[in-house]
Design an enzyme around this catalytic site. Structure first.
Site, PDB file in Angstrom:
ATOM      1  N   CYS A   1     -19.669  -5.842   2.975  1.00  0.00           N
ATOM      2  CA  CYS A   1     -18.914  -4.660   3.422  1.00  0.00           C
ATOM      3  C   CYS A   1     -17.619  -4.633   2.628  1.00  0.00           C
ATOM      4  O   CYS A   1     -17.070  -5.696   2.303  1.00  0.00           O
ATOM      5  CB  CYS A   1     -18.627  -4.760   4.918  1.00  0.00           C
ATOM      6  SG  CYS A   1     -17.644  -3.375   5.548  1.00  0.00           S
TER       7      CYS A   1
ATOM      8  N   CYS B   1       0.828  -1.215   0.000  1.00  0.00           N
ATOM      9  CA  CYS B   1       0.000   0.000   0.000  1.00  0.00           C
ATOM     10  C   CYS B   1       0.859   1.261   0.000  1.00  0.00           C
ATOM     11  O   CYS B   1       1.867   1.353   0.709  1.00  0.00           O
ATOM     12  CB  CYS B   1      -0.931   0.002   1.214  1.00  0.00           C
ATOM     13  SG  CYS B   1      -2.080   1.394   1.191  1.00  0.00           S
TER      14      CYS B   1
ATOM     15  N   CYS C   1       0.512   4.592   6.963  1.00  0.00           N
ATOM     16  CA  CYS C   1      -0.131   4.445   8.285  1.00  0.00           C
ATOM     17  C   CYS C   1       0.806   3.679   9.228  1.00  0.00           C
ATOM     18  O   CYS C   1       1.203   2.549   8.924  1.00  0.00           O
ATOM     19  CB  CYS C   1      -1.455   3.698   8.137  1.00  0.00           C
ATOM     20  SG  CYS C   1      -2.482   4.351   6.807  1.00  0.00           S
TER      21      CYS C   1
ATOM     22  N   CYS D   1     -16.728  -8.924   4.944  1.00  0.00           N
ATOM     23  CA  CYS D   1     -16.048  -7.651   4.704  1.00  0.00           C
ATOM     24  C   CYS D   1     -14.777  -7.875   3.891  1.00  0.00           C
ATOM     25  O   CYS D   1     -13.883  -8.607   4.317  1.00  0.00           O
ATOM     26  CB  CYS D   1     -15.717  -6.981   6.036  1.00  0.00           C
ATOM     27  SG  CYS D   1     -14.873  -5.408   5.819  1.00  0.00           S
TER      28      CYS D   1
ATOM     29  N   ARG E   1     -18.146  -2.856  17.476  1.00  0.00           N
ATOM     30  CA  ARG E   1     -17.459  -4.125  17.152  1.00  0.00           C
ATOM     31  C   ARG E   1     -16.082  -4.220  17.791  1.00  0.00           C
ATOM     32  O   ARG E   1     -15.239  -3.334  17.618  1.00  0.00           O
ATOM     33  CB  ARG E   1     -17.320  -4.269  15.631  1.00  0.00           C
ATOM     34  CG  ARG E   1     -16.585  -5.563  15.210  1.00  0.00           C
ATOM     35  CD  ARG E   1     -16.624  -5.837  13.718  1.00  0.00           C
ATOM     36  NE  ARG E   1     -17.974  -5.716  13.238  1.00  0.00           N
ATOM     37  CZ  ARG E   1     -18.380  -4.783  12.384  1.00  0.00           C
ATOM     38  NH1 ARG E   1     -17.525  -3.945  11.884  1.00  0.00           N
ATOM     39  NH2 ARG E   1     -19.642  -4.713  12.040  1.00  0.00           N
TER      40      ARG E   1
ATOM     41  N   CYS F   1       0.185  -0.022  10.304  1.00  0.00           N
ATOM     42  CA  CYS F   1      -0.296  -1.026   9.343  1.00  0.00           C
ATOM     43  C   CYS F   1       0.807  -1.896   8.742  1.00  0.00           C
ATOM     44  O   CYS F   1       1.760  -1.394   8.140  1.00  0.00           O
ATOM     45  CB  CYS F   1      -1.057  -0.342   8.222  1.00  0.00           C
ATOM     46  SG  CYS F   1      -1.828  -1.563   7.125  1.00  0.00           S
TER      47      CYS F   1
ATOM     48  N   CYS G   1     -19.489   2.162   8.173  1.00  0.00           N
ATOM     49  CA  CYS G   1     -18.757   1.471   9.233  1.00  0.00           C
ATOM     50  C   CYS G   1     -17.498   2.293   9.469  1.00  0.00           C
ATOM     51  O   CYS G   1     -16.650   2.395   8.585  1.00  0.00           O
ATOM     52  CB  CYS G   1     -18.401   0.054   8.779  1.00  0.00           C
ATOM     53  SG  CYS G   1     -17.317  -0.806   9.944  1.00  0.00           S
TER      54      CYS G   1
HETATM   55  N1  SAM Z   1      -6.737   0.554   3.102  1.00  0.00           N
HETATM   56  C1  SAM Z   1      -8.021   0.721   3.638  1.00  0.00           C
HETATM   57  C2  SAM Z   1      -8.071   1.799   4.695  1.00  0.00           C
HETATM   58  O1  SAM Z   1      -7.047   2.169   5.240  1.00  0.00           O
HETATM   59  O2  SAM Z   1      -9.193   2.249   4.978  1.00  0.00           O
HETATM   60  C3  SAM Z   1      -8.633  -0.551   4.192  1.00  0.00           C
HETATM   61  C4  SAM Z   1      -7.833  -1.500   4.999  1.00  0.00           C
HETATM   62  S1  SAM Z   1      -7.125  -0.914   6.522  1.00  0.00           S
HETATM   63  C5  SAM Z   1      -6.087  -2.258   6.930  1.00  0.00           C
HETATM   64  C6  SAM Z   1      -8.491  -0.982   7.652  1.00  0.00           C
HETATM   65  C7  SAM Z   1      -8.254  -0.637   9.087  1.00  0.00           C
HETATM   66  O3  SAM Z   1      -7.516  -1.654   9.739  1.00  0.00           O
HETATM   67  C8  SAM Z   1      -7.473   0.606   9.421  1.00  0.00           C
HETATM   68  O4  SAM Z   1      -8.221   1.768   9.269  1.00  0.00           O
HETATM   69  C9  SAM Z   1      -7.132   0.365  10.881  1.00  0.00           C
HETATM   70  O5  SAM Z   1      -8.167   0.854  11.709  1.00  0.00           O
HETATM   71  C10 SAM Z   1      -7.078  -1.154  10.983  1.00  0.00           C
HETATM   72  N2  SAM Z   1      -5.716  -1.645  11.264  1.00  0.00           N
HETATM   73  C11 SAM Z   1      -4.719  -1.808  10.380  1.00  0.00           C
HETATM   74  N3  SAM Z   1      -3.607  -2.267  10.988  1.00  0.00           N
HETATM   75  C12 SAM Z   1      -3.914  -2.410  12.318  1.00  0.00           C
HETATM   76  C13 SAM Z   1      -3.181  -2.826  13.463  1.00  0.00           C
HETATM   77  N4  SAM Z   1      -1.902  -3.196  13.376  1.00  0.00           N
HETATM   78  N5  SAM Z   1      -3.814  -2.845  14.655  1.00  0.00           N
HETATM   79  C14 SAM Z   1      -5.111  -2.446  14.743  1.00  0.00           C
HETATM   80  N6  SAM Z   1      -5.840  -2.035  13.681  1.00  0.00           N
HETATM   81  C15 SAM Z   1      -5.255  -2.003  12.494  1.00  0.00           C
HETATM   82  C1  DTB Z   2     -11.410  -2.539  11.071  1.00  0.00           C
HETATM   83  O1  DTB Z   2     -11.730  -1.539  11.768  1.00  0.00           O
HETATM   84  N1  DTB Z   2     -10.536  -3.457  11.461  1.00  0.00           N
HETATM   85  C2  DTB Z   2     -10.358  -4.466  10.446  1.00  0.00           C
HETATM   86  C3  DTB Z   2     -11.374  -4.029   9.358  1.00  0.00           C
HETATM   87  N2  DTB Z   2     -11.911  -2.813   9.886  1.00  0.00           N
HETATM   88  C4  DTB Z   2     -10.939  -3.881   7.963  1.00  0.00           C
HETATM   89  C5  DTB Z   2      -8.951  -4.648  10.014  1.00  0.00           C
HETATM   90  C6  DTB Z   2      -8.012  -4.970  11.160  1.00  0.00           C
HETATM   91  C7  DTB Z   2      -6.644  -5.167  10.585  1.00  0.00           C
HETATM   92  C8  DTB Z   2      -5.656  -5.625  11.622  1.00  0.00           C
HETATM   93  C9  DTB Z   2      -4.291  -5.796  11.082  1.00  0.00           C
HETATM   94  C10 DTB Z   2      -4.230  -6.717   9.908  1.00  0.00           C
HETATM   95  O2  DTB Z   2      -4.521  -7.921  10.021  1.00  0.00           O
HETATM   96  O3  DTB Z   2      -3.864  -6.222   8.811  1.00  0.00           O
HETATM   97 FE1  SF4 Z   3      -2.902   1.159   3.326  1.00  0.00          FE
HETATM   98 FE2  SF4 Z   3      -2.862  -0.080   5.675  1.00  0.00          FE
HETATM   99 FE3  SF4 Z   3      -3.117   2.550   5.595  1.00  0.00          FE
HETATM  100 FE4  SF4 Z   3      -5.163   0.980   4.747  1.00  0.00          FE
HETATM  101  S1  SF4 Z   3      -4.357   1.126   6.835  1.00  0.00           S
HETATM  102  S2  SF4 Z   3      -4.363   2.820   3.761  1.00  0.00           S
HETATM  103  S3  SF4 Z   3      -3.976  -0.751   3.884  1.00  0.00           S
HETATM  104  S4  SF4 Z   3      -1.313   1.386   4.898  1.00  0.00           S
END
Ligand code: SAM
Ligand code: DTB
Ligand code: SF4
Length: 332
Positions: free
Chosen positions: A147, A72, A76, A116, A279, A79, A207
Site C-alpha cells: 500500500c 509537506c 491539513c 503501507c 481499520r 497533520c 483504501c
Molecule cells: N500526504 C498523504 C495524504 O495526505 O494523503 C499521505 C499521508 S497522510 C499523513 C495520511 C492520513 O493520515 C491523512 O489523510 C489523515 O487521515 C491521517 N492523519 C494525519 N495526521 C493525523 C492525526 N493527527 N490524527 C489522525 N489522523 C491523522
Molecule cells: C490512515 O488513514 N492513517 C494512517 C495511514 N492512513 C497513512 C496515518 C495516520 C497518521 C497519524 C499521525 C502521524 O503519525 O503522522
Molecule cells: Fe501533507 Fe499531512 Fe496533509 Fe498528507 S495529511 S497532505 S502529509 S500535511
C-alpha cells in the site's frame, strides 16, 4: 427477526436524490438514523452484517512506514507533517530500498500482511514515482501486500505504481464535504475524489477513510460515511482515524470525541460497507483496550500494527498481541 430489525433503519426502496445521475445507496439521514439507534441495537446490527461477511474473530494487520517525513506543502490542520505547523517534525529525504526492506521484513516477521508506505508530499513528481516503484517491487517481492499513500496523483502515476506491484493506494477524504474547507485550505475535497478516480481507473484497490474527532457534528460524521459508502464501488479498505491532537497543529486543543461516538462511526461504516476492511487507525493509544474491543464488536477487522504510525505513537506490538489473545481473536 434480524432482517426485520435492519429494515427498520433502511427502508426499501431507498429514496433517491433527484439531482444525482447515479443512485445514492445511502442518504445521510439514513446513516444518522443508524447513529441514533440505541447503542446495543446498533452494535447488534453491525455485528450481524459483520458475521455475514467475515470471520468475527479475525483481524487483518497492516504496518505503516513513513518513507519520506515532514516538510509537506499542504496545510491539513490535523497533520504534524505539514510545513505550515511548528510541530518539531524534521523533514527527511526519501528512504533507500535496503532501509525500507529491513522495516518490511520486521513487519512481516511480527505478523503483518500488508505494508503501507507513506510520504508527506502534496503529490509525487514523476521521478519520485520511479523511486517509490522500486520500493513497492522490493516489498512485494517479500510476499507482503503493498500500500502507498503519496498524496495527489497525476495522470499515469497510478498505472506506474500498479505496474510496480501496488495492491492498494491510501487517499482519505478525511471529513464531510461541508467540513473540508475548515480543515484544509491548500486543496479541495474534489481534488481527493480526482485522485481516487485515477487509482480506481488504474485497477489499484482503494483504501479511503477519514478522521473523526475534529469538531465535526454527528451529521458530518454521517456524511463522511455516506460519501465513502456511495463510492461506486465503495473502498476495499476504510481506515477510521481518531484525531491525535499534536502540539503545534491548529487542532492541538481539540476536545476529545465521546468514545461511544467513535464506536458508532465504526458500526455505521460496517453496516453501510459490508465487504470492506474497516481499520482502526490513528488514535488507538487514547482509545484503550475496552473501546477497541467494542470497535471489534461494531465490525472493525483491521488495525495499524507496529510501534509507530507515521510520526506519532501506536500501541506496541506486544500490547496488540496481548489484546488479541485476551479477546480470543487472531490475525487474518
Ligand atoms: N500526504 C498523504 C495524504 O495526505 O494523503 C499521505 C499521508 S497522510 C499523513 C495520511 C492520513 O493520515 C491523512 O489523510 C489523515 O487521515 C491521517 N492523519 C494525519 N495526521 C493525523 C492525526 N493527527 N490524527 C489522525 N489522523 C491523522
Ligand atoms: C490512515 O488513514 N492513517 C494512517 C495511514 N492512513 C497513512 C496515518 C495516520 C497518521 C497519524 C499521525 C502521524 O503519525 O503522522
Ligand atoms: Fe501533507 Fe499531512 Fe496533509 Fe498528507 S495529511 S497532505 S502529509 S500535511
Amino acid at each position: 427477526m434480524q432482517e426485520a430489525t435492519i429494515q427498520l433503519v433502511r427502508p426499501a426502496p431507498l429514496a433517491q436524490d433527484p439531482d444525482s445521475a447515479t443512485p445514492q445507496r445511502w442518504q445521510v439521514a439514513q446513516i444518522e438514523a443508524l447513529f441514533a439507534l440505541p447503542f446495543t441495537e446498533l452494535l447488534f446490527q453491525a455485528q450481524t452484517v459483520h458475521r455475514a461477511n467475515f470471520d468475527p474473530a479475525e483481524v487483518q494487520l497492516s504496518t505503516l512506514l513513513s518513507i519520506k517525513t515532514g516538510g509537506c506543502a499542504e496545510n491539513c490542520s490535523y497533520c504534524p507533517q505539514s510545513a505550515a505547523h511548528d510541530t518539531g517534525v524534521e523533514a527527511t529525504a526519501l528512504m533507500k530500498v535496503d532501509e525500507v526492506l529491513a522495516a518490511a521484513r520486521n513487519a512481516q516477521a511480527a505478523g503483518a500482511t500488508r505494508f503501507c508506505m507513506g510520504a508527506a508530499w502534496r503529490g509525487p513528481k514523476d521521478r519520485d514515482i520511479e523511486k517509490v516503484a522500486q520500493l513497492i517491487s522490493a516489498v512485494k517481492g517479500l510476499g507482503l501486500e503493498t500500500c502507498a499513500t503519496l498524496g495527489m496523483l497525476a495522470d499515469g502515476q497510478a498505472e506506474a505504481l500498479r505496474d510496480a506491484g501496488l495492491d492498494y493506494y491510501n487517499h482519505n477524504i478525511d471529513t464531510a464535504p461541508d467540513k473540508y474547507a475548515d480543515i484544509v485550505q491548500t486543496r479541495q475535497f474534489e481534488d481527493r475524489i480526482d485522485t481516487l478516480q485515477r487509482v480506481r481507473g488504474a485497477g489499484v484497490k482503494v483504501c479511503c477513510g477519514g478522521i473523526v474527532g475534529m469538531g465535526e457534528t454527528r451529521t458530518q460524521r454521517a456524511a463522511l460515511i455516506a460519501e465513502l459508502a456511495n463510492m461506486e464501488p465503495y473502498p476495499e479498505s476504510v481506515p477510521i482515524n481518531h484525531l491525535v491532537p499534536v502540539e503545534g497543529t491548529p487542532l492541538q486543543d481539540q476536545a476529545p470525541l465521546d468514545p461511544f461516538e467513535f464506536v458508532r462511526t465504526i458500526a455505521a461504516a460496517r453496516i453501510t460497507m459490508p465487504h470492506t476492511r474497516v481499520r482502526l487507525s490513528a488514535g488507538r493509544q487514547a482509545l484503550g483496550d475496552a473501546v477497541q474491543a467494542l470497535c471489534f464488536v461494531a465490525g472493525a477487522n483491521s488495525i495499524f500494527y507496529g510501534d509507530k504510525l507515521l510520526v506519532t505513537g501506536n500501541p506496541d506490538v506486544t500490547a496488540d498481541r496481548d489484546l488479541l489473545a485476551t479477546l480470543g481473536m487472531r490475525a487474518a
